[in-house]
Write a protein that holds these residues in place. Structure first.
Motif, PDB file in Angstrom:
ATOM      1  N   GLY A   1       0.814  -1.225   0.000  1.00 12.64           N
ATOM      2  CA  GLY A   1       0.000   0.000   0.000  1.00 12.64           C
ATOM      3  C   GLY A   1       0.840   1.264   0.000  1.00 12.64           C
ATOM      4  N   ASP A   2       2.071   1.174   0.468  1.00  8.30           N
ATOM      5  CA  ASP A   2       2.930   2.361   0.506  1.00  8.30           C
ATOM      6  C   ASP A   2       3.446   2.745  -0.878  1.00  8.30           C
ATOM      7  N   VAL A   3       3.528   1.763  -1.775  1.00  8.02           N
ATOM      8  CA  VAL A   3       4.128   2.060  -3.084  1.00  8.02           C
ATOM      9  C   VAL A   3       3.126   1.978  -4.238  1.00  8.02           C
ATOM     10  N   ALA A   4       1.907   1.524  -3.939  1.00  2.00           N
ATOM     11  CA  ALA A   4       0.948   1.305  -5.020  1.00  2.00           C
ATOM     12  C   ALA A   4       0.425   2.628  -5.584  1.00  2.00           C
ATOM     13  N   ASP A   5       0.119   2.619  -6.877  1.00  2.00           N
ATOM     14  CA  ASP A   5      -0.454   3.788  -7.545  1.00  2.00           C
ATOM     15  C   ASP A   5      -1.958   3.681  -7.655  1.00  2.00           C
ATOM     16  N   VAL A   6      -2.437   2.451  -7.633  1.00  5.40           N
ATOM     17  CA  VAL A   6      -3.870   2.252  -7.794  1.00  5.40           C
ATOM     18  C   VAL A   6      -4.297   1.111  -6.881  1.00  5.40           C
ATOM     19  N   ALA A   7      -5.485   1.269  -6.284  1.00  5.18           N
ATOM     20  CA  ALA A   7      -5.983   0.212  -5.413  1.00  5.18           C
ATOM     21  C   ALA A   7      -7.415  -0.140  -5.769  1.00  5.18           C
ATOM     22  N   ILE A   8      -7.713  -1.436  -5.679  1.00  2.24           N
ATOM     23  CA  ILE A   8      -9.095  -1.888  -5.715  1.00  2.24           C
ATOM     24  C   ILE A   8      -9.489  -2.032  -4.245  1.00  2.24           C
ATOM     25  N   VAL A   9     -10.563  -1.358  -3.857  1.00  2.00           N
ATOM     26  CA  VAL A   9     -10.912  -1.280  -2.436  1.00  2.00           C
ATOM     27  C   VAL A   9     -12.327  -1.810  -2.215  1.00  2.00           C
ATOM     28  N   ALA A  10     -12.452  -2.678  -1.201  1.00  4.90           N
ATOM     29  CA  ALA A  10     -13.787  -3.168  -0.824  1.00  4.90           C
ATOM     30  C   ALA A  10     -14.445  -2.123   0.071  1.00  4.90           C
ATOM     31  N   ALA A  11     -15.686  -1.728  -0.282  1.00  4.51           N
ATOM     32  CA  ALA A  11     -16.355  -0.660   0.467  1.00  4.51           C
ATOM     33  C   ALA A  11     -17.844  -0.954   0.599  1.00  4.51           C
ATOM     34  N   LYS A  12     -18.421  -0.345   1.623  1.00  3.23           N
ATOM     35  CA  LYS A  12     -19.869  -0.404   1.784  1.00  3.23           C
ATOM     36  C   LYS A  12     -20.510   0.569   0.819  1.00  3.23           C
ATOM     37  N   SER A  13     -21.641   0.154   0.238  1.00  2.00           N
ATOM     38  CA  SER A  13     -22.346   1.083  -0.648  1.00  2.00           C
ATOM     39  C   SER A  13     -23.827   0.953  -0.346  1.00  2.00           C
ATOM     40  N   ALA A  14     -24.632   1.758  -1.032  1.00  2.00           N
ATOM     41  CA  ALA A  14     -26.072   1.714  -0.821  1.00  2.00           C
ATOM     42  C   ALA A  14     -26.623   0.316  -1.116  1.00  2.00           C
ATOM     43  N   LYS A  15     -25.974  -0.388  -2.027  1.00  2.00           N
ATOM     44  CA  LYS A  15     -26.486  -1.706  -2.431  1.00  2.00           C
ATOM     45  C   LYS A  15     -25.808  -2.877  -1.727  1.00  2.00           C
ATOM     46  N   GLY A  16     -24.966  -2.594  -0.746  1.00  2.00           N
ATOM     47  CA  GLY A  16     -24.261  -3.685  -0.056  1.00  2.00           C
ATOM     48  C   GLY A  16     -22.776  -3.450  -0.086  1.00  2.00           C
ATOM     49  N   THR A  17     -22.071  -4.365  -0.756  1.00  2.00           N
ATOM     50  CA  THR A  17     -20.621  -4.180  -0.858  1.00  2.00           C
ATOM     51  C   THR A  17     -20.261  -3.890  -2.312  1.00  2.00           C
ATOM     52  N   ALA A  18     -19.351  -2.946  -2.474  1.00  2.00           N
ATOM     53  CA  ALA A  18     -18.880  -2.609  -3.817  1.00  2.00           C
ATOM     54  C   ALA A  18     -17.357  -2.669  -3.830  1.00  2.00           C
ATOM     55  N   LEU A  19     -16.809  -2.969  -5.009  1.00  2.00           N
ATOM     56  CA  LEU A  19     -15.378  -2.775  -5.194  1.00  2.00           C
ATOM     57  C   LEU A  19     -15.200  -1.472  -5.956  1.00  2.00           C
ATOM     58  N   VAL A  20     -14.272  -0.648  -5.465  1.00  2.00           N
ATOM     59  CA  VAL A  20     -14.025   0.617  -6.151  1.00  2.00           C
ATOM     60  C   VAL A  20     -12.551   0.756  -6.480  1.00  2.00           C
ATOM     61  N   LEU A  21     -12.298   1.495  -7.544  1.00  2.00           N
ATOM     62  CA  LEU A  21     -10.934   1.724  -7.995  1.00  2.00           C
ATOM     63  C   LEU A  21     -10.531   3.137  -7.585  1.00  2.00           C
TER      64      LEU A  21
ATOM     65  N   ASP B   1     -22.303  -2.775  -8.584  1.00  2.00           N
ATOM     66  CA  ASP B   1     -22.538  -2.336  -7.210  1.00  2.00           C
ATOM     67  C   ASP B   1     -23.366  -3.410  -6.494  1.00  2.00           C
ATOM     68  N   GLY B   2     -22.987  -3.708  -5.264  1.00  2.00           N
ATOM     69  CA  GLY B   2     -23.705  -4.729  -4.500  1.00  2.00           C
ATOM     70  C   GLY B   2     -23.134  -6.132  -4.696  1.00  2.00           C
ATOM     71  N   GLU B   3     -22.347  -6.302  -5.758  1.00  2.00           N
ATOM     72  CA  GLU B   3     -21.733  -7.613  -6.034  1.00  2.00           C
ATOM     73  C   GLU B   3     -20.265  -7.636  -5.623  1.00  2.00           C
ATOM     74  N   GLY B   4     -19.885  -6.618  -4.841  1.00  2.00           N
ATOM     75  CA  GLY B   4     -18.462  -6.451  -4.541  1.00  2.00           C
ATOM     76  C   GLY B   4     -17.826  -7.634  -3.838  1.00  2.00           C
ATOM     77  N   TRP B   5     -18.580  -8.225  -2.887  1.00  2.00           N
ATOM     78  CA  TRP B   5     -17.929  -9.293  -2.113  1.00  2.00           C
ATOM     79  C   TRP B   5     -17.739 -10.552  -2.945  1.00  2.00           C
ATOM     80  N   SER B   6     -18.730 -10.889  -3.777  1.00  2.00           N
ATOM     81  CA  SER B   6     -18.548 -12.092  -4.595  1.00  2.00           C
ATOM     82  C   SER B   6     -17.448 -11.869  -5.640  1.00  2.00           C
ATOM     83  N   LEU B   7     -17.330 -10.643  -6.121  1.00  2.00           N
ATOM     84  CA  LEU B   7     -16.237 -10.337  -7.047  1.00  2.00           C
ATOM     85  C   LEU B   7     -14.880 -10.442  -6.338  1.00  2.00           C
ATOM     86  N   LYS B   8     -14.849  -9.916  -5.112  1.00  2.00           N
ATOM     87  CA  LYS B   8     -13.621 -10.047  -4.309  1.00  2.00           C
ATOM     88  C   LYS B   8     -13.233 -11.519  -4.154  1.00  2.00           C
ATOM     89  N   GLU B   9     -14.226 -12.359  -3.884  1.00  2.00           N
ATOM     90  CA  GLU B   9     -13.941 -13.788  -3.731  1.00  2.00           C
ATOM     91  C   GLU B   9     -13.395 -14.375  -5.039  1.00  2.00           C
TER      92      GLU B   9
END
Lengths: 411, 370
Positions: free
Chosen positions: B156-176, B214-222
């Motif tokens: 995380g100290d050297v990365a330029d871009v992160a995919i982040v698991a976050a809460k959203s209105a629809k549940g869990t989302a992955l955001v860039l 949106d809302g499919e973030g956790w299954s995508l993470k898996e």
């Protein structure tokens, strides 16, 4: 990477299937057993009849040269045949040691006349062979054996005892490793013979195992006479001959079979935990299931790697050597854990009370033997360390000492 | 039956091995361990130049357009040399997430840079000392920006871009999230394995865009973690093999009680067990590679199996390598702790063995029920 047959393999598989369909009965489910309802004599007769059929179709020893009744086939064809045959009610269990170990030794060392006499009847299942190496005082260190052969005219006179001889009581012939010279170091004083198991002075007794069953024999030799013409290779060359036999043993000794992950998961689903609900919901149970699952998968896919090498006509890599040393203790651990899941009722060894669960008890009392037969866990680790990893041999205190001067412990 | 890598893939492995053995000695690893640099930039540039970062990235996005089997053989070699570079974060996680769910514009924006090593990517899930589960995700995404704290984030100290698991209105989302943009702050962390860095990332209204639905973030993470688990299993198998070879080499040369200690059964059996576990892990990893490369429905079970077996093998080989070395193995001077550290790191990075074993059984139950 794929799991498909090559075109040649697919053609061979189709040929095998077509033949099996015509000549054998397909299993209705995986648990059906070809022996069901047969006594020992009937089972043997059925097995012999099947072996003759297989031999006539040249499926009995696929890799043997055509002149010996094989088809000069490849190891992968043998595997394909075995995969297909396992789908049918085809007898097995009587001829593997003879055809896998004894007859190849005969082919290497017996006279052409002897082979002309013995190979075909063995191949067709008319005569059964056993292997007489292990002794009460010579297990892992088989070259330390004591059974004596003393020259007397044109004969040799045998006195001693062999043990763990599979099938000795129904075998017609056997190959026998003896000590002919106690005045030289142990490996150098051995001589190999083959003999008629009906010879006077040969006595087979069943060994009662720790389970109470009797699947093996001990064989006693009292003044048994073997003609010198049945000596395999020179006097004193028996160890070299034995290595030919044992090299083939790896192919003959199979994996541990018994209840596996599916059965364990079934048990865990049907067993109530102390806190209520099925015990499969407990984390400790899930961790164990996962461990044994990946071990089992690891062995399965290691075998696929071996088959791939065979399929390409290459010699399989050393990874094939891990199979028994993993599968035998795994069976013991898995079945012990199954008993643990049953809690206090795990002590019951009564089919009426335990039903299907009896398989765990039975395998738990079979697994200790699997960890010993055909190379103990310890010997197999030595073999991996020395032959696969290239580590040096252990220091040997018996190498340059005459056999008669070696310490003899209790047998 | 063709359950092996092709001749071309084996050639690639040989090429990767000779490159990495040449460019990444144990001294290379130590320089990062003992110095202030977070990773070896020269080695990273070399790996990029070899095309390894983009082995599985299609040519239209700047990669070599090979495939995942090729990436597997490279990963094994990265593991052998304990390479001090953000390979797993950037390649197994960020790149795989983009390949699996990125829009065309997201792919065009990031994949060429990731393939060239000009950008480093990572994936942020955990939020401190609690299980990294969906219900413990508190970072929140409001449709255009991200707020919350992620710790520990690999590289995380050297990365330029992160995919982040976050809460959203629809549940869990992955955001860039572009980590060089506004609203992002970083704090370096001390970890068991300083040859691969970790950081705490704090987002305060950082601009973020949805990746996947949106809302499919956790299954995508898996899904992404399953793919990463297979690739990392190869890295672990490489490490395990290397630790075994170190132990063997030392035992052969070490004399005690008048003989090489490699002639003692206690040592032989230890090394045989290292070999057995490594081969079991390798075979499970092969199955994972097959499932990954063919996008087979067996992937969830195969990936969990590969991960569990790899954790067992590398953990065991790394610790027993220290034991085989005796006293010298416990020193800073000996290289044993490079594997010991890396094994702990990789064995936890995508989730612990305990968590994956539980997941494996859940997947077996689902498969049996289906």
């Amino acid at each position: 990477m794929d799991f498909n047959d090559s075109p040649e393999e697919a053609a061979f598989r189709a040929e095998v299937r077509e033949w099996l369909d015509k000549n054998a009965e397909k299993k209705t489910d995986t648990n059906t057993n070809w022996r069901a309802g047969l006594d020992d004599a009937e089972a043997m007769a059925k097995a012999k009849a099947w072996q003759a059929k297989r031999a006539d179709a040249r499926f009995a020893q696929i890799t043997w040269p055509e002149e010996w009744g094989g088809r000069g086939g490849t190891p992968i064809q043998t595997v394909i045949y075995g995969q297909e045959e396992s789908q049918y009610l085809a007898p097995r269990g009587y001829f593997e040691i003879g055809l896998g170990m004894c007859i190849p030794t005969m082919m290497a060392y017996a006279t052409p006349e002897q082979n002309a006499r013995f190979v075909q009847p063995a191949l067709r299942g008319e005569e059964i062979w056993c292997q007489l190496f292990s002794e009460p005082s010579a297990g892992s260190d088989v070259a330390g054996l004591r059974t004596k052969a003393v020259r007397d005219g044109d004969d040799w006179v045998i006195n001693g005892q062999k043990v763990w001889t599979s099938g000795a009581h129904y075998s017609d012939f056997g190959i026998l490793l003896t000590r002919t010279n106690p005045d030289v170091p142990k490996h150098k004083g051995l001589t190999m013979f083959f003999l008629d198991m009906k010879s006077p002075g040969v006595e087979c007794r069943p060994i009662k195992q720790m389970s109470g069953d009797a699947n093996f024999n001990e064989v006693f030799f009292t003044d048994v006479r073997i003609p010198d013409s049945q000596r395999l290779s020179d006097e004193g060359n028996g160890w070299k001959v034995a290595l030919t036999t044992l090299m083939n043993e790896r192919l003959a000794v199979g994996d541990a079979s018994g209840p596996d992950i599916e059965e364990l998961m079934e048990l865990a689903r049907n067993t109530e935990s102390e806190t209520g609900g099925p015990v499969i919901k407990d984390m400790d149970v899930r961790q164990k299931i996962a461990d044994w699952y990946v071990q089992g998968q690891g062995l399965k896919y290691t075998k696929f790697r071996t088959l791939t090498a065979l399929s390409k006509g290459q010699t399989p890599g050393p990874e094939a050597s891990i199979s028994k040393v993993v599968s035998a203790p795994r069976l013991q651990d898995l079945t012990s854990f199954a008993l643990d899941l049953m809690d206090q009722s795990g002590v019951q060894m009564d089919r009426e009370l335990t039903g299907e669960n009896m398989q765990f008890m039975a395998s738990n009392f079979w697994a200790p033997g699997l960890r010993i037969a055909g190379g103990t866990d310890e010997i197999l680790r030595n073999i991996i360390a020395e032959r696969v990893l290239g580590l040096p041999g252990d220091v040997r205190v018996d190498k340059d000492v005459a056999y008669k001067d070696l310490p003899k412990g209790t047998s | 039956m063709n359950f092996d890598f092709s001749d071309e893939q084996k050639m690639l492995r040989d090429q990767a091995r000779s490159f990495l053995e040449d460019k990444c000695t144990s001294q290379t690893v130590r320089t990062i361990l003992e110095g202030d640099e977070p990773y070896d930039k020269e080695l990273w540039a070399g790996i990029a130049e070899m095309g390894f970062l983009g082995a599985a990235i299609p040519e239209e996005f700047g990669g070599l357009g090979l495939g995942h089997l090729e990436l597997c053989v490279i990963a094994e070699e990265v593991g052998r040399v304990v390479a001090p570079v953000p390979f797993s974060s950037s390649v197994y996680l960020a790149t795989e997430a983009l390949l699996a769910a990125g829009s065309d514009s997201q792919k065009s924006a990031w994949l060429p840079k990731l393939a060239a090593g000009e950008a480093i990517g990572t994936f942020a899930v955990a939020e401190g000392n609690k299980p990294a589960t969906a219900k413990n995700v508190n970072a929140s995404f409001d449709g255009s920006s991200l707020t919350g704290t992620k710790v520990a984030v690999p590289d995380g100290d050297v990365a330029d871009v992160a995919i982040v698991a976050a809460k959203s209105a629809k549940g869990t989302a992955l955001v860039l999230v572009d980590l060089n943009g506004p609203g992002v702050s970083r704090r370096n962390l001390r970890t068991v394995d300083p040859t691969r860095s970790y950081a705490e990332l704090t987002f305060e209204g950082a601009p973020a865009e949805l990746i996947g639905d949106d809302g499919e973030g956790w299954s995508l993470k898996e899904r992404v973690f399953d793919r990463a688990a297979v690739l990392m299993a190869f890295e672990q198998v490489g490490g395990s093999q290397s630790a075994l070879e170190m132990a063997k080499e030392y035992a052969m040369g070490r004399i005690a009680f008048g003989r090489s200690i490699a002639s003692f059964q206690a040592i032989k059996h230890k090394l045989a067990d290292m070999y057995i576990k490594t081969e079991l892990a390798r075979s499970n990893a092969y199955y994972g590679a097959w499932a990954l490369s063919t996008d087979a429905p067996e992937l969830p079970v195969a990936a969990a199996g590969a991960r569990v077996a790899a954790i067992e093998a590398y953990g065991f080989a790394a610790q027993e390598n220290v034991q085989a070395h005796g006293g010298i193995g416990f020193t800073w001077e000996a290289d044993c702790h490079l594997h010991y550290r890396r094994a702990r790191n990789l064995n936890l990075a995508l989730g612990s063995g305990r968590v994956w074993k539980d997941a494996l059984v859940t997947r077996l139950e689902q498969r049996n029920a289906a």
